[in-house]
Design a protein around this motif. Structure first.
Motif, short mmCIF file in Angstrom:
data_model
loop_
_atom_site.label_atom_id
_atom_site.label_comp_id
_atom_site.label_asym_id
_atom_site.label_seq_id
_atom_site.Cartn_x
_atom_site.Cartn_y
_atom_site.Cartn_z
N ARG A 1 -7.76 11.15 -7.07
CA ARG A 1 -7.56 9.85 -6.45
C ARG A 1 -8.38 8.77 -7.12
N ARG A 2 -7.72 7.66 -7.40
CA ARG A 2 -8.41 6.61 -8.14
C ARG A 2 -8.86 5.45 -7.25
N ASN A 3 -8.26 5.33 -6.08
CA ASN A 3 -8.61 4.22 -5.19
C ASN A 3 -8.60 2.88 -5.93
N LEU A 4 -7.54 2.65 -6.69
CA LEU A 4 -7.47 1.42 -7.45
C LEU A 4 -6.68 0.36 -6.70
N THR A 5 -6.93 -0.89 -7.04
CA THR A 5 -6.14 -1.99 -6.54
C THR A 5 -5.42 -2.60 -7.72
N GLY A 6 -4.09 -2.46 -7.78
CA GLY A 6 -3.32 -2.98 -8.90
C GLY A 6 -3.10 -4.46 -8.77
N ALA B 1 0.84 -1.19 0.00
CA ALA B 1 0.00 0.00 0.00
C ALA B 1 0.87 1.25 0.00
N HIS C 1 -3.59 5.71 -1.16
CA HIS C 1 -3.75 5.98 -2.59
C HIS C 1 -3.97 4.71 -3.40
N VAL C 2 -3.12 3.71 -3.23
CA VAL C 2 -3.18 2.53 -4.09
C VAL C 2 -2.57 1.33 -3.37
N GLU D 1 3.83 7.99 -12.49
CA GLU D 1 2.40 8.27 -12.46
C GLU D 1 2.09 9.76 -12.44
N ASP E 1 -7.98 9.48 -16.54
CA ASP E 1 -7.13 8.77 -15.60
C ASP E 1 -6.49 7.57 -16.27
N MET F 1 -0.73 -2.20 -4.56
CA MET F 1 -0.18 -2.95 -5.68
C MET F 1 0.30 -4.31 -5.19
#
Length: 281
Positions: free
Chosen positions: A109-114, A41, A49-50, A70, A128, A52
């Motif tokens: 902010r994308r709140n993504l899970t890579g 994280a 933020h993310v 990024e 984005d 990965m």
């Protein structure tokens, strides 16, 4: 096939596990080297933020490279501190950046899970997903022999993949084909982020070298390279159509199917000098 005995020292990022290996109908218990993959994280000024999925090695390089590739930070000096904390669930990288950068990041902010095969999961808007970097200027002038020289060194410079058979690599070659830096990870994007961070920390001049990656050239790889100012990208595998389009618009020379004996130049061939021959269609 990868493998490791109990007495063999494993490279960073690998773990030893007991497995049953079968050959010609005969099985036996052996120790095997396995690539580590854990949730990592990234928090900017204590704001998540993310997350990965990545190999937990070269994490300072990863934190810096991800932030730059990024577009979260513009220059390395804006990363004021990195604190890695190992938790039961994974690893937290707490990054301290100028308040203005953290505020701008919060807005987009994308709140993504890579994941190892995905750099977009959770993107909330098209801008984005398909971010257009500024055009790349300059770059090296190389020939086929230089590219072959870089590729010839690449295999032996991947200790984690040699042990596990499960990781990608991103390598930085100087203009003469000498590999200066290599970073590995279970995810191709992560390997590139680690390399970008290592490049900046080592003071390498991006206009005097080129990138070699062991994966396909997806558009995210071109996007990250262009954002870092890298003008030439050589991929072992194929590019995607969007990667070619992005390379064309950002001025990146994109090479695919890079082998010691051949390669394909998809965009901006001016940086590659080679003898022109008739190639059967």
């Amino acid at each position: 096939m990868s493998g490791a005995s109990a007495s063999v020292e494993l490279p960073p990022g690998a773990a030893s596990r007991e497995v049953e290996r079968r050959r010609d109908g005969i099985g036996g218990r052996v120790r095997d080297a396995i690539a580590e993959e854990v949730p990592i994280a990234l928090l900017y000024n204590d704001r998540p933020h993310v997350v990965m999925m990545a190999t937990p090695h070269d994490l300072e390089d990863f934190a810096l490279g991800f932030s730059l590739s990024e577009g979260i930070l513009v220059e390395a000096g804006e990363l004021e501190a990195v604190d890695a904390q190992a938790l039961l669930e994974g690893i937290e990288l707490r990054l301290r950046v100028p308040p203005g950068r953290a505020d701008a990041l919060e807005e987009r902010r994308r709140n993504l899970t890579g994941r190892t095969s995905c750099g977009l999961c959770g993107a909330q808007a098209l801008e984005d997903a398909v971010r257009q970097p500024a055009p790349v200027r300059g770059g090296p002038q190389i020939d086929d022999a230089v590219l072959r020289r870089a590729l010839a060194q690449l295999h032996e410079r991947q200790p984690l993949n040699l042990a596990t058979g499960a990781t990608h690599a991103a390598a930085w070659a100087r203009a003469d084909g000498t590999l200066a830096l290599v970073r590995e990870d279970v995810g191709r994007h992560n390997a590139l982020d680690k390399l970008v961070g290592a490049l900046v920390r080592a003071g390498e001049e991006v206009e005097r070298g080129f990138l070699v990656v062991t994966s396909r050239a997806s558009y995210e790889m071109v996007q990250k390279a262009a954002t870092a100012g890298i003008a030439l990208v050589a991929a072992i595998s194929a590019p995607t159509a969007l990667a070619i389009q992005l390379a064309e618009t950002t001025g990146v020379t994109l090479i695919g199917f890079a082998r010691r004996e051949s390669h394909v130049v998809y965009t901006h061939p001016r940086r590659i000098s080679a003898r022109q021959e008739e190639v059967p269609s």
